[in-house]
Write a protein that holds these residues in place. Sequence first.
Motif, PDB file in Angstrom:
ATOM      1  N   ASN A 147      -4.996 -10.843   0.065  1.00 13.59           N
ATOM      2  CA  ASN A 147      -5.141  -9.395  -0.049  1.00 13.59           C
ATOM      3  C   ASN A 147      -4.719  -8.692   1.242  1.00 13.59           C
ATOM      4  N   GLY A 150     -14.240  -0.577  -6.281  1.00 12.55           N
ATOM      5  CA  GLY A 150     -13.116  -0.851  -5.398  1.00 12.55           C
ATOM      6  C   GLY A 150     -11.850  -0.132  -5.820  1.00 12.55           C
ATOM      7  N   ASP A 151     -10.874  -0.163  -4.935  1.00 17.72           N
ATOM      8  CA  ASP A 151      -9.571   0.400  -5.262  1.00 17.72           C
ATOM      9  C   ASP A 151      -8.714  -0.691  -5.917  1.00 17.72           C
ATOM     10  N   SER A 152      -7.425  -0.432  -6.069  1.00 17.77           N
ATOM     11  CA  SER A 152      -6.547  -1.380  -6.754  1.00 17.77           C
ATOM     12  C   SER A 152      -6.390  -2.673  -5.965  1.00 17.77           C
ATOM     13  N   ARG A 200      -2.735   5.233  -9.609  1.00 22.80           N
ATOM     14  CA  ARG A 200      -3.919   5.686  -8.867  1.00 22.80           C
ATOM     15  C   ARG A 200      -3.572   6.126  -7.450  1.00 22.80           C
ATOM     16  N   ALA A 258      -8.880  -4.101  -4.377  1.00 21.42           N
ATOM     17  CA  ALA A 258     -10.095  -4.853  -4.724  1.00 21.42           C
ATOM     18  C   ALA A 258      -9.944  -5.510  -6.096  1.00 21.42           C
ATOM     19  N   ARG A 309      -1.061  -4.335 -13.635  1.00 23.54           N
ATOM     20  CA  ARG A 309      -2.026  -3.936 -12.602  1.00 23.54           C
ATOM     21  C   ARG A 309      -1.324  -3.176 -11.479  1.00 23.54           C
ATOM     22  N   SER A 351     -14.967  -5.809  -9.758  1.00 19.57           N
ATOM     23  CA  SER A 351     -14.524  -5.298  -8.454  1.00 19.57           C
ATOM     24  C   SER A 351     -15.157  -3.920  -8.308  1.00 19.57           C
ATOM     25  N   ALA A 364       0.824  -1.212   0.000  1.00 20.71           N
ATOM     26  CA  ALA A 364       0.000   0.000   0.000  1.00 20.71           C
ATOM     27  C   ALA A 364       0.858   1.263   0.000  1.00 20.71           C
ATOM     28  N   ASP A 366      -2.813   4.057  -5.070  1.00 26.17           N
ATOM     29  CA  ASP A 366      -3.186   3.027  -4.095  1.00 26.17           C
ATOM     30  C   ASP A 366      -1.970   2.243  -3.612  1.00 26.17           C
ATOM     31  N   GLY A 423      -2.128   0.586 -10.246  1.00 29.90           N
ATOM     32  CA  GLY A 423      -2.375   0.883  -8.825  1.00 29.90           C
ATOM     33  C   GLY A 423      -1.436   1.958  -8.290  1.00 29.90           C
ATOM     34  N   ARG A 465      -2.057  -5.791   1.557  1.00 35.80           N
ATOM     35  CA  ARG A 465      -2.507  -4.518   2.111  1.00 35.80           C
ATOM     36  C   ARG A 465      -1.637  -4.057   3.266  1.00 35.80           C
TER      37      ARG A 465
END
Lengths: 206, 206
Positions: free
Chosen positions: B196, B94-96, B153, B98, B146, B91, A204, B155, B150, B200
């Motif tokens: 995840n 959702g964010d990246s 973005r 998700a 991906r 998704s 993150a 994230d 992310g 995270r």
Amino acid sequence: MNTGPDPAPPPGDRVPRTDRGRKTLRKLLDAAAIEFGEKGFHETSITGITRRAGTALGSFYTYFESKEEIFQALVRDLSGRVRDAARQAPSPGGDSFAVERAALAAFLRFAREHKEIYRIIDEAEFVDPASFRRHYETTAGRIHERLAAGMARGDFRSDLSEAHAWAIMGMNVFLGLRYVVWSEDLAAEEIAALANGLLRQGIAAG
Amino acid sequence: MNTGPDPAPPPGDRVPRTDRGRKTLRKLLDAAAIEFGEKGFHETSITGITRRAGTALGSFYTYFESKEEIFQALVRDLSGRVRDAARQAPSPGGDSFAVERAALAAFLRFAREHKEIYRIIDEAEFVDPASFRRHYETTAGRIHERLAAGMARGDFRSDLSEAHAWAIMGMNVFLGLRYVVWSEDLAAEEIAALANGLLRQGIAAG
């Protein structure tokens, strides 16, 4: 109810009793690693192994009954050497993350010296599925133990489970495949540091 | 069973021009997946594939020249279907993270329906090493894309690299091996949630 005949003695019963015997067995396993690693199971022959080991054919049959049996012993041997490399990796004064990082770096260094380990373990899925499964189950079991130790020390969060051990093992195996077996783009220490960063903080944004 | 998507075109330019041709090719690939998955490459025969597919032997040779060629086409087909499953996973809002979670859950659901994919991809290492490598390189490439999205973005942290993609792929592959192929202890969604959580926040104590 056990009404069948006595089983054949397992490979483990034919343990060498002398230094010379232990050296011969080591030579056979090292030769087998190279032969199976280069040629694959089906193209490898017992005489090819003894020729490379520089031992008599009779020595082979002192310890193994078949090509299948030395392959099985080899998977167990490699599995044990990976375990020892990880266990003996020094992580002086470090926390549980340092232990994990040192274990991965040691595995990667071992794999760099013994690239054939990937092909041999992978081929075990087809040649000796029980050994394939045992290798990964025992490896995941050891990672799970390290996670438990790290939780007990308060370094790791307290909800880690067997599945986390499998996730970490998969991460380590694929980093080795890509950066040790297929290329040498990154040093073992760099890869271990990167993986450790993922474990330490996830991905993150800060 | 003929519910799959349009097949990836076979090697060369033997692409079916009609719906009927596409259906025949799909049947051949589905039958090949079951045969190779159950019996392995060496024990599988072309007549076994056509018998299972319910097609004439001549249909096989309309699209493929050999068992090697349909195996290669099958690896590409499975690889593409894994890609599509992950890509189409919703998704919503959702964010990246998700997105990553939905992609993994979709992969695991696909693997649960098509457990043979593990054995086929793994056997490609020996039967068709180029396809094996291409499967993992393209899969890692998509994860890397991906990760880049992310990062863009905001994230994900901004220092993620190709190696992180390989780490995540390894995690996903081994979770699937343990909890989809070897057992069904956990639901796809539970496994994806656990992985995840690791991405995270890592595994450090709070």
